[in-house]
Design a protein around this motif. Structure first.
Motif, PDB file in Angstrom:
ATOM      1  N   SER A  97      11.919   4.871  41.274  1.00 17.46           N
ATOM      2  CA  SER A  97      12.634   4.818  42.664  1.00 17.46           C
ATOM      3  C   SER A  97      12.462   3.461  43.020  1.00 17.46           C
ATOM      4  CB  SER A  97      11.900   5.807  43.641  1.00 17.46           C
ATOM      5  OG  SER A  97      10.649   5.372  43.992  1.00 17.46           O
ATOM      6  N   THR A 101      17.594   3.011  48.676  1.00 17.31           N
ATOM      7  CA  THR A 101      18.077   3.055  47.616  1.00 17.31           C
ATOM      8  C   THR A 101      18.319   1.820  46.538  1.00 17.31           C
ATOM      9  OG1 THR A 101      20.043   2.253  48.656  1.00 17.31           O
ATOM     10  CG2 THR A 101      19.947   4.687  48.756  1.00 17.31           C
ATOM     11  N   SER A 124      19.597   7.017  44.311  1.00 20.47           N
ATOM     12  CA  SER A 124      18.270   7.271  45.024  1.00 20.47           C
ATOM     13  C   SER A 124      16.857   7.007  44.105  1.00 20.47           C
ATOM     14  CB  SER A 124      18.278   8.354  45.624  1.00 20.47           C
ATOM     15  OG  SER A 124      19.215   8.847  46.473  1.00 20.47           O
ATOM     16  N   ASN A 125      17.200   7.683  42.870  1.00 21.94           N
ATOM     17  CA  ASN A 125      16.283   7.941  41.716  1.00 21.94           C
ATOM     18  C   ASN A 125      16.815   8.116  40.454  1.00 21.94           C
ATOM     19  OD1 ASN A 125      14.748   9.493  44.444  1.00 21.94           O
ATOM     20  ND2 ASN A 125      12.998   9.016  43.188  1.00 21.94           N
ATOM     21  N   TYR A 166      14.551  10.413  50.167  1.00 23.22           N
ATOM     22  CA  TYR A 166      13.143  10.246  49.482  1.00 23.22           C
ATOM     23  C   TYR A 166      12.131   9.468  50.410  1.00 23.22           C
ATOM     24  CZ  TYR A 166      14.276  13.336  45.292  1.00 23.22           C
ATOM     25  OH  TYR A 166      14.644  14.374  44.739  1.00 23.22           O
TER      26      TYR A 166
END
Length: 369
Positions: free
Chosen positions: A60, A73, A197-198, A69
Motif C-alpha cells: 500500500s 492511493t 489502493s493496494n 484503507y
C-alpha cells in the motif's frame, strides 16, 4: 579372483552375520526414507495451504490518506514494479472506494482484475465472477442477504446500473458486506484510472513471504509499505522447521544405531578371521590393502542395506501413507541422504575394526585358533 570381487563376495561368506547386519542398518534406512517422504509430503501440503486462497501480503501507499484503507492511493504502475521483484509470483492491484451502492449512501466497492479474485480470499457461493471492464458485480453473502439481492438482479453503483452475476463468501468480515467489480470499471466511475489502493502479492512456491516482503521494502520502502501477511507465516515456518528438525533427529539416531551395529559386525568378522588376516599379512599383503578390504566389506553391507531399506521405505509409505491420510513425497534428496548416511556409517563402522586388523602382528595371528 580380483581384489574388488573378493571384497564384494567376502562379507557374505558368513551369511547369518551379514543378514543380521543388513537388517539392522536397513531398518534405520527405512526410517530415514519413510520419515523423509512423509516430511516432504507434509511440507508440500503446508506450502500448498500457504499458497492457496488469499494473498501472502499486500502493498500500500506509505503515507496516510483518505482512501478506504486510510492510506494514499498509489500509481497503478507500481503493480508492474512489484511483479518484477524476485520471488513474486503474482501481483494484482485493487481499488477500494466508498461510494453509493444500492440503497446505501456509502458502502465499500472493491475493484480488482477478475483473474485476481482468488488473491482476495473470496470464493463463489452462487453465480460466477464478473467480466473485465463490464457493468457486472458480485456481492458479499452478508450484503446480499441483508438487502435481499439475488443473482440476476441489478444494483445501482454510483448512479450506474450493474448486473449481479454472483454471490461470494469470505472469512474476512470486512469484505463480507462489500461489492466487487472490475478495477477498470471502478477507475471509470471515479474518473481516476491511474490510481489504486493496494496490491495483492502472491509469492512463488518455496519462497518465504516475509523474505520477499522485506525485499520489496528494501527496494521501494521510501514510497510504499508492505502490510502484514494474510497467513500466519511465522507459525507455519516454525511448524515446518520442527518437522524437519524431528526428521534429522531420528535420522541421527538411525546413524548411531546403524554405526554401532556395523562396528560390532565387522569386529566379529575380524575376530573370526584373525588367522586368515595373519596369513594374508604373511604372504605380503600391506596394512593399507587389509584396511581397504575391511572398510570395503563394511561399505558393501551398508550399501546393500541402503538399497533394501530405500525400496521398503518407499513401498511402505506409498501403500500405507494414503490409507492414513498422508500423501508422501519422495525427492532425489531423500535417497541421496539415505545413501550418504549408509556410506558414512560403512566407513566409520569399518575403520575401527580395520585398524584392529592391521595392528595385529602376523605371528600372533597365525598362532590364533
Amino acid at each position: 579372483m580380483s581384489f574388488l570381487k573378493f571384497i564384494l563376495k567376502n562379507p557374505f561368506r558368513r551369511k547369518n552375520s551379514a543378514i543380521l547386519a543388513i537388517v539392522g542398518i536397513a531398518i534405520g534406512i527405512i526410517v530415514i526414507v519413510a520419515l523423509g517422504g512423509i516430511t516432504e509430503g507434509l511440507v508440500n501440503t503446508f506450502e500448498d495451504t500457504i499458497h492457496a486462497g488469499g494473498a501472502d501480503f499486500t502493498v500500500s501507499g506509505k503515507e496516510t490518506g483518505d482512501s478506504a484503507y486510510g492510506t494514499n492511493t498509489i500509481s497503478s504502475n507500481w503493480t508492474e514494479k512489484i511483479a518484477n521483484v524476485s520471488g513474486v509470483d503474482e501481483a494484482f492491484p485493487i481499488y477500494v472506494v466508498l461510494t453509493s451502492v444500492g440503497d446505501d449512501y456509502m458502502n465499500t466497492l472493491i475493484g480488482i482484475d477478475p483473474n485476481g479474485t482468488a488473491l482476495a480470499d473470496i470464493s463463489m457461493k452462487e453465480g460466477r465472477i464478473f467480466e473485465d471492464n463490464s457493468s457486472e458485480a458480485i456481492l458479499g453473502e452478508i450484503y446480499a442477504e441483508d438487502n435481499n439481492y439475488s443473482v440476476g438482479d441489478t444494483i445501482d453503483i454510483d448512479r450506474e446500473e450493474f448486473k449481479i452475476v454472483g454471490i461470494y463468501e469470505t472469512g474476512d468480515q470486512n469484505m463480507a458486506g462489500g461489492v466487487f467489480t472490475s478495477i477498470s470499471k471502478v477507475g471509470d466511475l471515479m474518473d481516476d484510472e491511474d490510481s489504486i489502493s493496494n496490491i495483492y502479492v502472491k509469492v512463488n512456491k518455496g519462497e518465504d513471504p516475509q523474505t520477499v516482503a522485506d525485499r520489496i521494502d528494501s527496494q521501494y520502502g521510501d514510497n510504499i509499505t508492505t502490510v502484514t501477511s494474510v497467513m500466519e507465516m511465522t507459525q507455519m515456518a516454525d511448524m515446518l522447521n520442527m518437522l524437519q528438525a524431528s526428521t534429522w533427529a531420528i535420522s541421527l539416531l538411525a546413524i548411531v544405531v546403524g554405526g554401532l551395529g556395523i562396528i560390532n559386525t565387522m569386529l566379529m568378522s575380524v575376530f573370526e578371521r584373525t588367522r586368515e588376516i595373519g596369513v594374508l599379512k604373511a604372504v605380503g599383503w600391506s596394512n593399507g590393502k587389509i584396511l581397504t578390504m575391511i572398510v570395503g566389506e563394511s561399505l558393501v553391507i551398508t550399501i546393500v542395506s541402503a538399497i533394501i531399506g530405500s525400496l521398503i521405505g518407499f513401498a511402505a509409505c506409498t501403500i500405507l501413507g494414503p490409507q492414513m491420510g498422508i500423501e508422501p513425497l519422495f525427492t532425489p534428496k531423500i535417497f541421496i541422504q539415505a545413501f550418504a548416511i549408509a556410506i558414512v556409517v560403512g566407513i566409520i563402522g569399518g575403520i575401527y575394526p580395520a585398524l584392529k586388523a592391521v595392528r595385529l602382528p602376523p605371528t600372533e595371528a597365525l598362532r590364533y585358533e
